[in-house]
Scaffold this motif. Structure first.
Motif, PDB file in Angstrom:
ATOM      1  N   TYR A  30      35.987  43.852  42.614  1.00 26.38           N
ATOM      2  CA  TYR A  30      34.805  43.640  41.769  1.00 26.38           C
ATOM      3  C   TYR A  30      35.248  43.357  40.338  1.00 26.38           C
ATOM      4  CZ  TYR A  30      30.042  44.173  40.116  1.00 26.38           C
ATOM      5  OH  TYR A  30      28.824  43.947  39.564  1.00 26.38           O
ATOM      6  N   ASP A  31      36.083  44.201  39.809  1.00 31.06           N
ATOM      7  CA  ASP A  31      36.826  43.943  38.572  1.00 31.06           C
ATOM      8  C   ASP A  31      37.931  44.997  38.479  1.00 31.06           C
ATOM      9  OD1 ASP A  31      35.820  46.276  37.253  1.00 31.06           O
ATOM     10  OD2 ASP A  31      34.129  45.161  36.459  1.00 31.06           O
ATOM     11  N   LYS A  32      38.752  44.912  37.456  1.00 27.83           N
ATOM     12  CA  LYS A  32      39.925  45.797  37.355  1.00 27.83           C
ATOM     13  C   LYS A  32      39.554  47.274  37.336  1.00 27.83           C
ATOM     14  CE  LYS A  32      43.792  44.078  36.987  1.00 27.83           C
ATOM     15  NZ  LYS A  32      44.641  43.958  38.168  1.00 27.83           N
ATOM     16  N   ASP A  33      38.391  47.607  36.773  1.00 33.76           N
ATOM     17  CA  ASP A  33      37.976  49.009  36.692  1.00 33.76           C
ATOM     18  C   ASP A  33      37.569  49.597  38.035  1.00 33.76           C
ATOM     19  OD1 ASP A  33      38.368  48.917  33.943  1.00 33.76           O
ATOM     20  OD2 ASP A  33      36.285  48.357  33.537  1.00 33.76           O
ATOM     21  N   HIS A  34      37.338  48.766  39.032  1.00 32.11           N
ATOM     22  CA  HIS A  34      36.838  49.235  40.318  1.00 32.11           C
ATOM     23  C   HIS A  34      37.911  49.313  41.411  1.00 32.11           C
ATOM     24  CE1 HIS A  34      33.220  47.974  38.210  1.00 32.11           C
ATOM     25  NE2 HIS A  34      32.559  48.789  38.994  1.00 32.11           N
ATOM     26  N   GLU A  35      39.115  48.875  41.119  1.00 25.92           N
ATOM     27  CA  GLU A  35      40.111  48.736  42.179  1.00 25.92           C
ATOM     28  C   GLU A  35      40.494  50.055  42.842  1.00 25.92           C
ATOM     29  OE1 GLU A  35      43.135  46.431  40.239  1.00 25.92           O
ATOM     30  OE2 GLU A  35      42.036  44.569  40.581  1.00 25.92           O
ATOM     31  N   ASN A  36      40.578  51.157  42.098  1.00 24.53           N
ATOM     32  CA  ASN A  36      40.984  52.430  42.701  1.00 24.53           C
ATOM     33  C   ASN A  36      39.993  52.896  43.752  1.00 24.53           C
ATOM     34  OD1 ASN A  36      43.342  52.643  41.246  1.00 24.53           O
ATOM     35  ND2 ASN A  36      42.393  53.791  39.598  1.00 24.53           N
ATOM     36  N   TRP A  37      38.717  52.941  43.421  1.00 26.23           N
ATOM     37  CA  TRP A  37      37.749  53.436  44.396  1.00 26.23           C
ATOM     38  C   TRP A  37      37.497  52.423  45.500  1.00 26.23           C
ATOM     39  CZ3 TRP A  37      33.189  51.002  45.307  1.00 26.23           C
ATOM     40  CH2 TRP A  37      32.655  50.189  44.310  1.00 26.23           C
ATOM     41  N   GLU A  38      37.633  51.130  45.213  1.00 23.57           N
ATOM     42  CA  GLU A  38      37.504  50.117  46.274  1.00 23.57           C
ATOM     43  C   GLU A  38      38.607  50.305  47.322  1.00 23.57           C
ATOM     44  OE1 GLU A  38      35.475  46.234  44.158  1.00 23.57           O
ATOM     45  OE2 GLU A  38      37.633  46.445  44.058  1.00 23.57           O
ATOM     46  N   GLN A  39      39.819  50.600  46.856  1.00 18.41           N
ATOM     47  CA  GLN A  39      40.915  50.825  47.793  1.00 18.41           C
ATOM     48  C   GLN A  39      40.698  52.113  48.584  1.00 18.41           C
ATOM     49  OE1 GLN A  39      44.954  50.065  46.493  1.00 18.41           O
ATOM     50  NE2 GLN A  39      44.171  48.748  44.873  1.00 18.41           N
ATOM     51  N   VAL A  65      44.214  46.304  56.455  1.00 17.78           N
ATOM     52  CA  VAL A  65      43.882  45.724  55.157  1.00 17.78           C
ATOM     53  C   VAL A  65      45.188  45.447  54.429  1.00 17.78           C
ATOM     54  CG1 VAL A  65      42.707  46.055  52.952  1.00 17.78           C
ATOM     55  CG2 VAL A  65      41.725  47.028  55.046  1.00 17.78           C
ATOM     56  N   VAL A  66      45.320  44.232  53.943  1.00 21.19           N
ATOM     57  CA  VAL A  66      46.478  43.834  53.152  1.00 21.19           C
ATOM     58  C   VAL A  66      45.975  43.492  51.757  1.00 21.19           C
ATOM     59  CG1 VAL A  66      48.351  42.163  52.909  1.00 21.19           C
ATOM     60  CG2 VAL A  66      47.685  42.960  55.186  1.00 21.19           C
ATOM     61  N   VAL A  67      46.665  43.989  50.754  1.00 26.14           N
ATOM     62  CA  VAL A  67      46.262  43.779  49.369  1.00 26.14           C
ATOM     63  C   VAL A  67      47.203  42.771  48.723  1.00 26.14           C
ATOM     64  CG1 VAL A  67      45.937  44.875  47.124  1.00 26.14           C
ATOM     65  CG2 VAL A  67      45.409  46.142  49.203  1.00 26.14           C
ATOM     66  N   ASP A  68      46.621  41.784  48.063  1.00 31.23           N
ATOM     67  CA  ASP A  68      47.378  40.831  47.266  1.00 31.23           C
ATOM     68  C   ASP A  68      47.076  41.147  45.805  1.00 31.23           C
ATOM     69  OD1 ASP A  68      48.523  38.723  45.953  1.00 31.23           O
ATOM     70  OD2 ASP A  68      47.471  37.167  47.059  1.00 31.23           O
ATOM     71  N   TYR A  69      48.099  41.564  45.069  1.00 32.77           N
ATOM     72  CA  TYR A  69      47.909  41.987  43.687  1.00 32.77           C
ATOM     73  C   TYR A  69      47.810  40.822  42.706  1.00 32.77           C
ATOM     74  CZ  TYR A  69      48.946  46.619  45.395  1.00 32.77           C
ATOM     75  OH  TYR A  69      48.896  47.795  46.083  1.00 32.77           O
ATOM     76  N   GLY A  70      48.018  39.626  43.180  1.00 33.35           N
ATOM     77  CA  GLY A  70      47.962  38.466  42.284  1.00 33.35           C
ATOM     78  C   GLY A  70      49.300  38.248  41.595  1.00 33.35           C
ATOM     79  N   MET A  74      42.517  41.859  42.313  1.00 34.38           N
ATOM     80  CA  MET A  74      43.169  42.029  43.611  1.00 34.38           C
ATOM     81  C   MET A  74      42.374  41.285  44.677  1.00 34.38           C
ATOM     82  SD  MET A  74      44.252  45.972  43.914  1.00 34.38           S
ATOM     83  CE  MET A  74      45.412  46.689  42.815  1.00 34.38           C
ATOM     84  N   THR A  75      43.091  40.834  45.695  1.00 31.94           N
ATOM     85  CA  THR A  75      42.439  40.245  46.858  1.00 31.94           C
ATOM     86  C   THR A  75      42.690  41.179  48.028  1.00 31.94           C
ATOM     87  OG1 THR A  75      42.860  38.012  46.043  1.00 31.94           O
ATOM     88  CG2 THR A  75      42.352  38.240  48.390  1.00 31.94           C
ATOM     89  N   TYR A  76      41.601  41.569  48.686  1.00 36.54           N
ATOM     90  CA  TYR A  76      41.693  42.424  49.865  1.00 36.54           C
ATOM     91  C   TYR A  76      41.493  41.538  51.087  1.00 36.54           C
ATOM     92  CZ  TYR A  76      40.347  45.772  46.230  1.00 36.54           C
ATOM     93  OH  TYR A  76      40.260  46.496  45.076  1.00 36.54           O
ATOM     94  N   ARG A  77      42.435  41.595  52.003  1.00 41.09           N
ATOM     95  CA  ARG A  77      42.310  40.849  53.250  1.00 41.09           C
ATOM     96  C   ARG A  77      42.194  41.840  54.404  1.00 41.09           C
ATOM     97  NH1 ARG A  77      46.096  37.669  50.367  1.00 41.09           N
ATOM     98  NH2 ARG A  77      45.326  35.564  50.047  1.00 41.09           N
ATOM     99  N   MET A  78      41.071  41.773  55.101  1.00 41.84           N
ATOM    100  CA  MET A  78      40.830  42.650  56.247  1.00 41.84           C
ATOM    101  C   MET A  78      41.087  41.848  57.514  1.00 41.84           C
ATOM    102  SD  MET A  78      37.234  44.396  55.258  1.00 41.84           S
ATOM    103  CE  MET A  78      36.747  44.424  53.564  1.00 41.84           C
ATOM    104  N   PHE A  79      41.833  42.450  58.437  1.00 41.16           N
ATOM    105  CA  PHE A  79      42.150  41.811  59.702  1.00 41.16           C
ATOM    106  C   PHE A  79      41.740  42.729  60.848  1.00 41.16           C
ATOM    107  CE2 PHE A  79      45.147  40.245  56.601  1.00 41.16           C
ATOM    108  CZ  PHE A  79      45.195  38.892  56.860  1.00 41.16           C
ATOM    109  N   GLY A  80      41.161  42.143  61.889  1.00 40.45           N
ATOM    110  CA  GLY A  80      40.812  42.953  63.046  1.00 40.45           C
ATOM    111  C   GLY A  80      40.062  42.160  64.081  1.00 40.45           C
ATOM    112  N   LYS A  81      39.782  42.815  65.190  1.00 39.81           N
ATOM    113  CA  LYS A  81      38.966  42.221  66.239  1.00 39.81           C
ATOM    114  C   LYS A  81      37.531  42.146  65.734  1.00 39.81           C
ATOM    115  CE  LYS A  81      42.122  41.878  69.464  1.00 39.81           C
ATOM    116  NZ  LYS A  81      42.297  40.884  70.478  1.00 39.81           N
ATOM    117  N   LYS A  82      36.770  41.213  66.277  1.00 39.77           N
ATOM    118  CA  LYS A  82      35.434  40.919  65.767  1.00 39.77           C
ATOM    119  C   LYS A  82      34.558  42.157  65.637  1.00 39.77           C
ATOM    120  CE  LYS A  82      31.383  38.065  66.489  1.00 39.77           C
ATOM    121  NZ  LYS A  82      30.741  37.029  67.286  1.00 39.77           N
TER     122      LYS A  82
END
Length: 170
Positions: free
Chosen positions: A27-36, A50-55, A62-70
């Motif tokens: 959402y923005d830099k201030d939200h990354e801790n609770w989002e994670q 979940v894989v995190v790309d820190y940029g 940050m970019t959060y990539r979620m992977f899984g079955k449908k």
């Protein structure tokens, strides 16, 4: 099939590699801790990764990539979007400072996390040998998919959250 939350697609070989992914920016830099924290809770409940790309640059979101079955990913994405939206809006309405907003959001995720642990426990109790084997296979398929998708990079995975139970707070 209904009893174990399966459909025929779960039992066919052709559906073995139907791993989906969803991508979200923080959402923005201030939200990354609770989002994670939220992603860690959801990851444990819904058998996704979940894989995190820190940029590349210091100020990047940050970019959060979620992977899984449908079936797992749909639920995870739904809860992530809904809880994140509620956490941001309620914090903006009820608290004036960034510090209080962040404290509220972390507390909210901690409380929600305890409820999701109950859901996870119930799901594990309801699993049979067959559905447990499917869950393990799904996790292995997702892990392989991630390794194939990012062969030359380190994986930055969301780890299990450290939740505080009401007994620990007192």
């Amino acid at each position: 099939l209904a009893k174990y939350e399966l459909d025929m697609a779960d039992l066919t070989e052709e559906n073995k590699n139907d791993i989906l992914n969803e991508e979200f920016k923080s959402y923005d830099k201030d939200h990354e801790n609770w989002e994670q924290m939220l992603l860690a809770v959801l990851q444990g409940t819904f058998d996704i990764s979940v894989v995190v790309d820190y940029g590349k640059y210091r100020g990047d979101k940050m970019t959060y990539r979620m992977f899984g079955k449908k079936q797992d990913l749909v639920l995870c994405v739904y809860f992530f979007k809904m809880i994140r939206r509620i956490a941001v809006k309620r914090a903006e309405i009820e608290y004036k400072t960034k510090y209080l907003r962040t404290s509220f959001q972390i507390g909210l995720i901690n409380s929600i996390g305890l409820r999701f642990l109950e859901i996870k426990k119930k799901r594990q109790e309801d699993r049979t040998e067959m559905t447990s084997a499917l869950a393990v296979q799904n996790k292995a398929d997702v892990d392989k998919y991630i390794r194939d998708m990012f062969p030359n990079s380190d994986r930055h995975e969301i780890q299990r959250p450290k939740l505080t139970t009401p007994q620990e707070v007192e």
